[in-house]
Write an enzyme that holds these catalytic residues in place. Structure first.
Site, PDB file in Angstrom:
ATOM      1  N   ASP A   1       3.536  -9.067   9.587  1.00 26.76           N
ATOM      2  CA  ASP A   1       3.838  -7.670   9.299  1.00 26.76           C
ATOM      3  C   ASP A   1       5.253  -7.565   8.738  1.00 26.76           C
ATOM      4  O   ASP A   1       6.048  -8.508   8.817  1.00 26.76           O
ATOM      5  CB  ASP A   1       3.702  -6.826  10.565  1.00 26.76           C
ATOM      6  CG  ASP A   1       2.240  -6.588  10.931  1.00 26.76           C
ATOM      7  OD1 ASP A   1       1.365  -6.888  10.092  1.00 26.76           O
ATOM      8  OD2 ASP A   1       1.969  -6.117  12.057  1.00 26.76           O
TER       9      ASP A   1
ATOM     10  N   ASP B   1       8.045  -6.264   9.574  1.00 31.37           N
ATOM     11  CA  ASP B   1       9.250  -6.442  10.388  1.00 31.37           C
ATOM     12  C   ASP B   1       9.289  -7.797  11.087  1.00 31.37           C
ATOM     13  O   ASP B   1      10.149  -8.025  11.933  1.00 31.37           O
ATOM     14  CB  ASP B   1       9.360  -5.322  11.421  1.00 31.37           C
ATOM     15  CG  ASP B   1       8.167  -5.291  12.373  1.00 31.37           C
ATOM     16  OD1 ASP B   1       7.039  -5.302  11.866  1.00 31.37           O
ATOM     17  OD2 ASP B   1       8.365  -5.241  13.596  1.00 31.37           O
TER      18      ASP B   1
ATOM     19  N   ASP C   1      -7.967  -6.936  13.434  1.00 35.79           N
ATOM     20  CA  ASP C   1      -7.610  -8.269  13.911  1.00 35.79           C
ATOM     21  C   ASP C   1      -8.498  -8.692  15.087  1.00 35.79           C
ATOM     22  O   ASP C   1      -8.997  -9.820  15.127  1.00 35.79           O
ATOM     23  CB  ASP C   1      -6.133  -8.303  14.317  1.00 35.79           C
ATOM     24  CG  ASP C   1      -5.702  -7.085  15.116  1.00 35.79           C
ATOM     25  OD1 ASP C   1      -6.588  -6.313  15.563  1.00 35.79           O
ATOM     26  OD2 ASP C   1      -4.488  -6.892  15.309  1.00 35.79           O
TER      27      ASP C   1
ATOM     28  N   ASP D   1       0.822  -1.209   0.000  1.00 36.66           N
ATOM     29  CA  ASP D   1       0.000   0.000   0.000  1.00 36.66           C
ATOM     30  C   ASP D   1       0.856   1.260   0.000  1.00 36.66           C
ATOM     31  O   ASP D   1       0.366   2.351   0.316  1.00 36.66           O
ATOM     32  CB  ASP D   1      -0.905   0.018   1.235  1.00 36.66           C
ATOM     33  CG  ASP D   1      -2.272  -0.588   0.960  1.00 36.66           C
ATOM     34  OD1 ASP D   1      -2.496  -1.041  -0.179  1.00 36.66           O
ATOM     35  OD2 ASP D   1      -3.115  -0.620   1.872  1.00 36.66           O
TER      36      ASP D   1
END
Length: 583
Positions: A219, A221, A313, A160
């Protein structure tokens, strides 16, 4: 001329005032004001503070009972060795662990898995002035090396990013892995509607996703170990009632500064105790948004991803449990990740984590009440334990009681808080939460003081979410990660990273697993932009209350008030976490 005219006007005003039939008795006015203040104090202020104290003490006891229950569940799980593999059927996938040739022949026995990696403007890490690593390589490299038949899983990079340069670099990285035979897709969309939830929802619309049974999420990281799928997928394969397998986060930059150390203490308790208790006692807990594997049919069963809050979530997890799905937390499976190391980034993260759940509670009241697929025990856990105590009461009581009611009680002799409410119960709660990180027990006092400081933001965020106030309710700010203080893995050589030589970039395979420092664009910062004025105001008020206690009240709260006030001032002046470079 002007001076003489002014003198005449003053004399005339004085003569007119003296001729008035009514004269002001200032002593009587002062007496009336004193009487009025005494009435307000006796019938409004003191009862209001007493009400806050009573409510706070009640909530504090409720929180203590909840923590004791969590500890009891934890002890039972450990004593009776109720590991997830004992509570649920777990067997390795047929053919797992065989050599490549045999595995290729048995690949049909492996279920089809989708791996999603949502990204947004993931920039560079600086290792040294001549060595740079791009952050998006971490998660992409780790997921591309997952031990799973290459024809039985597909990786989606959901980019994105609004920075064209970042998008081009991520796309090139995907193409590099595609050239190695990895089934990885680069997906973008026209806008960022719905933020992360919108990206995940858009990613599931592609035709090739229809072949997949399970979906793993990481994610940017997060760096899963190569056996992540081999250890998590069997739970879902052999237990059709399970919708989610959640792994634990392991933080590679927890020793970077006190801010990251405090976060590790809080998160360790969350994973070791809260998630374990939810999984063991209720078969439900909040999905952490990453490092988990979902059954795709469960996601579809509850209507897919929704972007009505910033905690998509948790929204998905609650809707799933209302449909009767169960979750399992496997703490032995750990995924490397980073903690935000600047106070600004941490505050934005905490706003989202506090505002989102409160806003979700507001929107899900009818759904929880009308659900017929969970028991009254499950509804009680959702209402009382998960939402009211875990997401609202803990933030409310921390600030209102410890940072407002106790300091104000120093100014009001009528307010006498019982010793058990000031010392014993808070000490028990602190001790129970500190069990999550025994190695950091020496930091408990500093940690508690910092958590009290953060309660100011968490309370305001929770209230805004619960009442649906302001434009920040649905604000999504991506948490900025700065990494581990220019440190690399001592076992990592320069051939494992991106070398910058004469402005030419060489991009070999990435095997780095330790955090690095993100490349920042230096901005000219005004001095007062570093200050957090709300913390400064609260800190000054608490120090003044401490001084009043020493000089007049003599209640013995001054030590706490001075320490807590100094904690607010330290944070208010910006001396917490890593300071981004300024020019």
């Amino acid at each position: 001329m002007l001076a003489s005219t002014s003198g005449v006007v003053v004399e005339e005003a004085a003569q007119l005032w003296a001729e008035l039939p009514v004269h002001v008795d200032w002593a009587a006015v002062a007496a009336q004001c004193a009487w009025l203040w005494a009435q307000v104090r006796a019938f409004v202020l003191v009862p209001a503070i007493w009400l806050l104290v009573v409510v706070s003490l009640t909530l504090t006891v409720m929180i203590m009972v909840e923590k004791l229950f969590i500890l009891a569940v934890f002890i039972v799980v450990k004593v009776f060795r109720l590991r997830p593999e004992r509570r649920y059927r777990w067997e390795p996938i047929a053919g797992a662990g065989e050599d490549d040739e045999e595995e290729a022949g048995n690949s049909a026995k492996y279920p089809m898995v989708l791996v999603q990696i949502p990204m947004y403007n993931e920039r560079e890490f600086i290792i040294t002035p001549s060595v740079v690593l791009k952050v998006y390589k971490l998660s992409i490299g780790a997921t591309c090396k997952l031990n799973w038949p290459s024809d039985r899983f597909v990786i989606q990079v959901l980019d994105d990013s609004t920075d064209p340069e970042v998008k081009d670099m991520v796309k090139l990285e995907v193409q590099r892995w595609q050239s190695k035979g990895v089934n990885i897709k680069y997906e973008i969309r026209a806008d960022r509607k719905g933020y992360k939830a919108g990206a995940l929802k858009h990613g599931m619309k592609h035709e090739y996703v229809k072949e997949c049974e399970y979906i793993a999420m990481f994610d940017a990281d997060f760096q899963p170990e190569s056996d992540f799928l081999l250890r998590t997928i069997p739970f879902l394969v052999h237990n059709p009632e399970l919708a989610l397998v959640q792994a634990r986060w392991r933080f590679v930059n927890s020793d970077e500064c006190l801010l990251t150390r405090f976060q590790e203490m809080s998160m360790d308790y969350h994973f070791k105790f809260e998630q374990e208790a939810g999984s063991s006692a209720y078969k439900f807990f909040g999905f952490n948004g990453t490092a988990g594997v979902w059954r795709i049919s469960a996601i579809e069963d509850v209507g897919g991803w929704k972007d009505r809050t910033t905690v998509e979530d948790m929204d998905l997890a609650v809707r799933s449990t209302l449909q009767g799905w169960k979750f399992v937390y496997v703490g032995d499976i750990q995924v490397k990740s980073e903690l935000p190391s600047t106070f600004k980034a941490y505050r934005f993260q905490q706003h989202r984590w506090s505002c989102g759940p409160a806003n979700l509670l507001r929107k899900m009241i009818p759904e929880v009440a009308q659900s017929t697929k969970i028991s009254w025990w499950g509804k009680l856990h959702l209402w009382y334990d998960f939402f009211i105590i875990g997401k609202v009461a803990c933030h409310t009581v921390t600030f209102i009681y410890y940072c407002f009611a106790i300091p104000v009680s120093v100014l009001l002799p009528e307010i006498q808080i019982p010793l058990w409410g000031v010392v014993y119960v808070p000490s028990i709660i602190t001790f129970l939460k500190a069990l999550g990180s025994p190695s950091s027990f020496h930091l408990v006092i500093l940690w508690v003081l910092f958590e009290n400081v953060m309660s100011l933001h968490r309370l305001t965020s929770s209230v805004s979410g619960l009442l649906d106030l302001g434009g920040r309710v649905n604000e999504w700010v991506v948490t900025e990660k700065l990494g581990g203080g220019n440190k690399t893995n001592p076992n990592t050589t320069t051939s494992d990273v991106v070398k910058v030589i004469d402005v030419k970039v060489i991009e070999p395979d990435v095997t780095l697993t330790e955090p690095l420092v993100q490349k920042l664009v230096k901005k000219r910062t005004r001095l007062w932009d570093r200050f957090n004025f709300s913390e400064l105001l609260v800190g000054i008020c608490m120090v003044l209350c401490g001084c009043y206690d020493v000089l007049y009240a003599k209640k013995g709260y001054h030590i706490y008030l001075f320490l807590q006030g100094m904690a607010f001032l330290v944070v208010g002046f910006g001396y917490i976490g890593i300071l981004p470079p300024r020019s």
